[in-house]
Design a protein around this motif. Structure first.
Motif, PDB file in Angstrom:
ATOM      1  N   VAL A  41       0.845  -1.193   0.000  1.00  0.00           N
ATOM      2  CA  VAL A  41       0.000   0.000   0.000  1.00  0.00           C
ATOM      3  C   VAL A  41       0.878   1.239   0.000  1.00  0.00           C
ATOM      4  O   VAL A  41       1.856   1.316   0.754  1.00  0.00           O
ATOM      5  CB  VAL A  41      -0.926   0.026   1.237  1.00  0.00           C
ATOM      6  N   LEU A  42       0.518   2.201  -0.832  1.00  0.00           N
ATOM      7  CA  LEU A  42       1.137   3.516  -0.791  1.00  0.00           C
ATOM      8  C   LEU A  42       0.066   4.532  -0.421  1.00  0.00           C
ATOM      9  O   LEU A  42      -0.973   4.617  -1.089  1.00  0.00           O
ATOM     10  CB  LEU A  42       1.774   3.871  -2.134  1.00  0.00           C
ATOM     11  N   LEU A  43       0.303   5.279   0.634  1.00  0.00           N
ATOM     12  CA  LEU A  43      -0.605   6.317   1.100  1.00  0.00           C
ATOM     13  C   LEU A  43       0.099   7.644   0.896  1.00  0.00           C
ATOM     14  O   LEU A  43       1.090   7.934   1.571  1.00  0.00           O
ATOM     15  CB  LEU A  43      -0.951   6.118   2.582  1.00  0.00           C
ATOM     16  N   ALA A  44      -0.381   8.456  -0.032  1.00  0.00           N
ATOM     17  CA  ALA A  44       0.301   9.705  -0.369  1.00  0.00           C
ATOM     18  C   ALA A  44      -0.642  10.882  -0.189  1.00  0.00           C
ATOM     19  O   ALA A  44      -1.759  10.888  -0.716  1.00  0.00           O
ATOM     20  CB  ALA A  44       0.819   9.663  -1.805  1.00  0.00           C
ATOM     21  N   SER A  45      -0.192  11.888   0.541  1.00  0.00           N
ATOM     22  CA  SER A  45      -1.033  13.045   0.816  1.00  0.00           C
ATOM     23  C   SER A  45      -0.215  14.325   0.750  1.00  0.00           C
ATOM     24  O   SER A  45       1.011  14.314   0.839  1.00  0.00           O
ATOM     25  CB  SER A  45      -1.692  12.918   2.195  1.00  0.00           C
ATOM     26  N   ALA A  46      -0.938  15.430   0.605  1.00  0.00           N
ATOM     27  CA  ALA A  46      -0.338  16.755   0.675  1.00  0.00           C
ATOM     28  C   ALA A  46      -1.282  17.660   1.445  1.00  0.00           C
ATOM     29  O   ALA A  46      -2.502  17.594   1.270  1.00  0.00           O
ATOM     30  CB  ALA A  46      -0.082  17.319  -0.724  1.00  0.00           C
ATOM     31  N   GLY A  47      -0.742  18.482   2.325  1.00  0.00           N
ATOM     32  CA  GLY A  47      -1.554  19.405   3.100  1.00  0.00           C
ATOM     33  C   GLY A  47      -2.603  18.690   3.926  1.00  0.00           C
ATOM     34  O   GLY A  47      -2.344  17.654   4.543  1.00  0.00           O
ATOM     35  N   ILE A  48      -3.823  19.226   3.913  1.00  0.00           N
ATOM     36  CA  ILE A  48      -4.905  18.651   4.707  1.00  0.00           C
ATOM     37  C   ILE A  48      -5.374  17.324   4.138  1.00  0.00           C
ATOM     38  O   ILE A  48      -6.165  16.601   4.762  1.00  0.00           O
ATOM     39  CB  ILE A  48      -6.079  19.650   4.814  1.00  0.00           C
ATOM     40  N   GLY A  49      -4.849  16.927   2.976  1.00  0.00           N
ATOM     41  CA  GLY A  49      -5.123  15.588   2.455  1.00  0.00           C
ATOM     42  C   GLY A  49      -4.636  14.491   3.367  1.00  0.00           C
ATOM     43  O   GLY A  49      -4.949  13.309   3.144  1.00  0.00           O
ATOM     44  N   CYS A  50      -3.885  14.842   4.400  1.00  0.00           N
ATOM     45  CA  CYS A  50      -3.402  13.833   5.346  1.00  0.00           C
ATOM     46  C   CYS A  50      -4.521  13.221   6.173  1.00  0.00           C
ATOM     47  O   CYS A  50      -4.331  12.149   6.774  1.00  0.00           O
ATOM     48  CB  CYS A  50      -2.359  14.443   6.292  1.00  0.00           C
ATOM     49  N   ILE A  79      -4.895   2.954  -8.574  1.00  0.00           N
ATOM     50  CA  ILE A  79      -4.617   4.302  -8.077  1.00  0.00           C
ATOM     51  C   ILE A  79      -5.949   4.965  -7.746  1.00  0.00           C
ATOM     52  O   ILE A  79      -6.762   5.231  -8.637  1.00  0.00           O
ATOM     53  CB  ILE A  79      -3.843   5.143  -9.113  1.00  0.00           C
ATOM     54  N   HIS A  80      -6.186   5.210  -6.475  1.00  0.00           N
ATOM     55  CA  HIS A  80      -7.440   5.780  -5.996  1.00  0.00           C
ATOM     56  C   HIS A  80      -7.162   7.167  -5.424  1.00  0.00           C
ATOM     57  O   HIS A  80      -6.123   7.385  -4.795  1.00  0.00           O
ATOM     58  CB  HIS A  80      -8.060   4.880  -4.929  1.00  0.00           C
ATOM     59  N   TYR A  81      -8.093   8.081  -5.625  1.00  0.00           N
ATOM     60  CA  TYR A  81      -7.859   9.438  -5.134  1.00  0.00           C
ATOM     61  C   TYR A  81      -9.107   9.997  -4.473  1.00  0.00           C
ATOM     62  O   TYR A  81     -10.230   9.629  -4.810  1.00  0.00           O
ATOM     63  CB  TYR A  81      -7.405  10.362  -6.275  1.00  0.00           C
ATOM     64  N   GLU A  82      -8.896  10.904  -3.532  1.00  0.00           N
ATOM     65  CA  GLU A  82      -9.988  11.623  -2.887  1.00  0.00           C
ATOM     66  C   GLU A  82      -9.755  13.104  -3.114  1.00  0.00           C
ATOM     67  O   GLU A  82      -8.627  13.598  -2.980  1.00  0.00           O
ATOM     68  CB  GLU A  82     -10.024  11.320  -1.386  1.00  0.00           C
ATOM     69  N   VAL A  83     -10.822  13.811  -3.488  1.00  0.00           N
ATOM     70  CA  VAL A  83     -10.770  15.247  -3.710  1.00  0.00           C
ATOM     71  C   VAL A  83     -11.674  15.917  -2.693  1.00  0.00           C
ATOM     72  O   VAL A  83     -12.820  15.513  -2.511  1.00  0.00           O
ATOM     73  CB  VAL A  83     -11.230  15.603  -5.140  1.00  0.00           C
ATOM     74  N   THR A  94       1.490  -2.672  -5.963  1.00  0.00           N
ATOM     75  CA  THR A  94       1.083  -1.655  -4.990  1.00  0.00           C
ATOM     76  C   THR A  94      -0.299  -1.092  -5.318  1.00  0.00           C
ATOM     77  O   THR A  94      -0.626  -0.827  -6.484  1.00  0.00           O
ATOM     78  CB  THR A  94       2.112  -0.510  -4.972  1.00  0.00           C
ATOM     79  N   ILE A  95      -1.103  -0.899  -4.274  1.00  0.00           N
ATOM     80  CA  ILE A  95      -2.366  -0.173  -4.369  1.00  0.00           C
ATOM     81  C   ILE A  95      -2.141   1.191  -3.735  1.00  0.00           C
ATOM     82  O   ILE A  95      -1.674   1.280  -2.594  1.00  0.00           O
ATOM     83  CB  ILE A  95      -3.505  -0.922  -3.664  1.00  0.00           C
ATOM     84  N   ALA A  96      -2.454   2.254  -4.469  1.00  0.00           N
ATOM     85  CA  ALA A  96      -2.149   3.607  -4.016  1.00  0.00           C
ATOM     86  C   ALA A  96      -3.413   4.383  -3.688  1.00  0.00           C
ATOM     87  O   ALA A  96      -4.440   4.261  -4.376  1.00  0.00           O
ATOM     88  CB  ALA A  96      -1.347   4.352  -5.087  1.00  0.00           C
ATOM     89  N   TYR A  97      -3.321   5.201  -2.638  1.00  0.00           N
ATOM     90  CA  TYR A  97      -4.405   6.084  -2.227  1.00  0.00           C
ATOM     91  C   TYR A  97      -3.823   7.487  -2.109  1.00  0.00           C
ATOM     92  O   TYR A  97      -2.855   7.704  -1.376  1.00  0.00           O
ATOM     93  CB  TYR A  97      -5.002   5.636  -0.894  1.00  0.00           C
ATOM     94  N   LEU A  98      -4.423   8.429  -2.848  1.00  0.00           N
ATOM     95  CA  LEU A  98      -3.911   9.791  -2.922  1.00  0.00           C
ATOM     96  C   LEU A  98      -4.951  10.767  -2.405  1.00  0.00           C
ATOM     97  O   LEU A  98      -6.146  10.614  -2.665  1.00  0.00           O
ATOM     98  CB  LEU A  98      -3.572  10.160  -4.366  1.00  0.00           C
ATOM     99  N   CYS A  99      -4.488  11.805  -1.710  1.00  0.00           N
ATOM    100  CA  CYS A  99      -5.395  12.868  -1.287  1.00  0.00           C
ATOM    101  C   CYS A  99      -4.602  14.155  -1.139  1.00  0.00           C
ATOM    102  O   CYS A  99      -3.563  14.181  -0.479  1.00  0.00           O
ATOM    103  CB  CYS A  99      -6.095  12.523   0.024  1.00  0.00           C
ATOM    104  N   GLY A 100      -5.096  15.211  -1.758  1.00  0.00           N
ATOM    105  CA  GLY A 100      -4.433  16.499  -1.685  1.00  0.00           C
ATOM    106  C   GLY A 100      -4.935  17.414  -2.775  1.00  0.00           C
ATOM    107  O   GLY A 100      -5.908  17.108  -3.476  1.00  0.00           O
ATOM    108  N   PRO A 101      -4.288  18.551  -2.970  1.00  0.00           N
ATOM    109  CA  PRO A 101      -4.696  19.480  -4.027  1.00  0.00           C
ATOM    110  C   PRO A 101      -4.594  18.822  -5.404  1.00  0.00           C
ATOM    111  O   PRO A 101      -3.795  17.902  -5.615  1.00  0.00           O
ATOM    112  CB  PRO A 101      -3.705  20.639  -3.890  1.00  0.00           C
ATOM    113  N   LEU A 102      -5.371  19.331  -6.354  1.00  0.00           N
ATOM    114  CA  LEU A 102      -5.434  18.717  -7.677  1.00  0.00           C
ATOM    115  C   LEU A 102      -4.071  18.631  -8.369  1.00  0.00           C
ATOM    116  O   LEU A 102      -3.754  17.585  -8.959  1.00  0.00           O
ATOM    117  CB  LEU A 102      -6.437  19.477  -8.544  1.00  0.00           C
TER     118      LEU A 102
END
Length: 396
Positions: free
Chosen positions: A265-274, A381-385, A353-361
């Motif tokens: 698993v890869l958990l990647a965030s930026a700013g409040i995407g944490c 690759i999954h993302y939350e906006v 790897t399964i990736a989950y991303l959250c942060g600015p566009l």
């Protein structure tokens, strides 16, 4: 599936409708709120309406759905529909609201496009609308049943049992149902809607990711939104909500959730995407996960990095996990792992790897491109906006 006749009409008129969709959706909202002012006061995000992102998101969704119908008629865009359905369910949207939207949307189409909207064109696009609407109604009904709220009554009065300042901009709230009902089941990565009554009487709703899974409480974290317009609800929560107060909170929803299993698993965030990422990481630590975990975060600096200590503490509890942190402006007392913006090409990303991303566009687009280059499958690759989803790529 769109009928053959409507498919050809939609295909032929899609450039004209797509080219005018921004004007159409702006006029649609003007008509909708003129006829139903309570919707803007109590349901729609007034901030998103003011700066135009809600109009852009609606335009993108309609255009993407129509394009999918004519270009891939045998493949329903379930990922897009699922995301919209979860957002609608978190607001308690009901089937009787869809005809209201149809009425004002089609009035806007006719006004913008004029004589180009013949009876046949209107019928074809009406078919598009109801294919999308009925699919969403069915998905939302299933979500309500799964949540134990078949009547769409998703909001629960909750007491604030704790409040914690994570940074100068981010505050965490822990809440429990006021009537001592069992806590709703939440999956790592989901969010709740929070409804507050503002000084002008408006009951505005915002979604906040669950940033942890404590016993007997729901935990969500709120970043104060500054600028013009400033965040009405985030400002209210920061300035006026204390321990012992009551908040109206929905049961959890959200389709970007941590998959079980042994895959890396890869958990990647930026700013409040944490916030959703730290929720996923806390779940992995609480369940004793042994899978390979890469936790990546990018921020302006240490002082703005919410859950900085939690990130390292949780990673330390996991037998095969590592944290990688980038700060654009690192502070001397706490040097970052790396300086600048996150660069996933510098990491050794395991196969599968399964990736989950959250942060600015911009962060999401860059991270996704780097993961694809590294060999991560698009489907993994999954993302939350946060806010309206302005990124409706067909393979996103």
């Amino acid at each position: 599936m769109l009928s053959p006749t409507s498919t050809e009409i939609v295909r032929a008129t899609l450039p004209a409708v797509g080219g005018a969709i921004g004007d159409i959706t702006t006029l649609f909202y003007d008509k909708l709120f003129a006829a139903h002012p309570a919707l803007l006061r109590d349901l729609f995000n007034r901030g998103n309406q003011a700066e135009g992102s809600q109009q852009q998101a609606l335009a993108g969704a309609v255009a993407a759905f129509a394009t999918a119908l004519v270009e891939r008629p045998d493949v329903r865009p379930d990922a897009m529909l699922s995301r919209i359905a979860h957002k609608h369910a978190s607001l308690g949207i009901t089937p009787d609201q869809y005809p209201i939207v149809q009425q004002h949307l089609f009035a806007a189409i006719a006004e913008v496009l004029g004589d180009a909207v013949t009876a046949e064109v209107a019928a074809a696009w009406d078919e598009v609308y109801w294919l999308m609407a009925n699919a969403l109604i069915a998905l939302e009904a299933r979500l309500y049943r799964q949540a134990g709220t078949p009547d769409a009554d998703v909001f629960v009065p909750c007491h604030v049992v704790a409040r914690r300042e994570e940074t100068a901009e981010v505050t965490t709230f822990l809440v429990r149902p006021s009537d001592d009902r069992p806590l709703p089941v939440a999956r790592p990565g989901q969010y709740v809607s929070v409804q507050v009554t503002l000084p002008d009487g408006a009951r505005q709703i915002r979604q906040y990711s669950l940033s942890g899974h404590p016993d007997n409480a729901l935990q969500f974290s709120v970043k104060r939104v500054t600028g013009d317009p400033a965040g009405e609800v985030s400002t209210y929560l920061h300035d006026h909500v204390a321990v012992g107060d009551t908040l109206t909170v929905s049961v959890p929803f959200g389709d970007v959730t941590l998959a079980e299993g042994d895959s890396p698993v890869l958990l990647a965030s930026a700013g409040i995407g944490c916030t959703p990422v730290i929720g996923m990481l806390s779940h992995l630590a609480a369940t004793g996960a042994t899978r390979r975990i890469l936790a990546v975060h990018a921020d302006r600096g240490e002082s703005t990095h919410a859950f900085r200590a939690d990130l390292h503490q949780l990673v330390a509890k996991l037998p095969d996990a590592a944290a990688h942190v980038w700060y654009e402006n690192p502070e001397a007392a706490h040097p970052a792992d790396r300086t600048g913006r996150a660069d996933l090409t510098t990491l050794d990303i395991p196969t599968g790897t399964i990736a989950y991303l959250c942060g600015p566009l911009p962060f999401l687009k860059t991270a996704r491109a780097q993961l694809l280059t590294a060999g991560v499958a698009p489907a993994d690759i999954h993302y939350e906006v946060f806010g309206p989803d302005l990124w409706l790529g067909a393979d996103a």
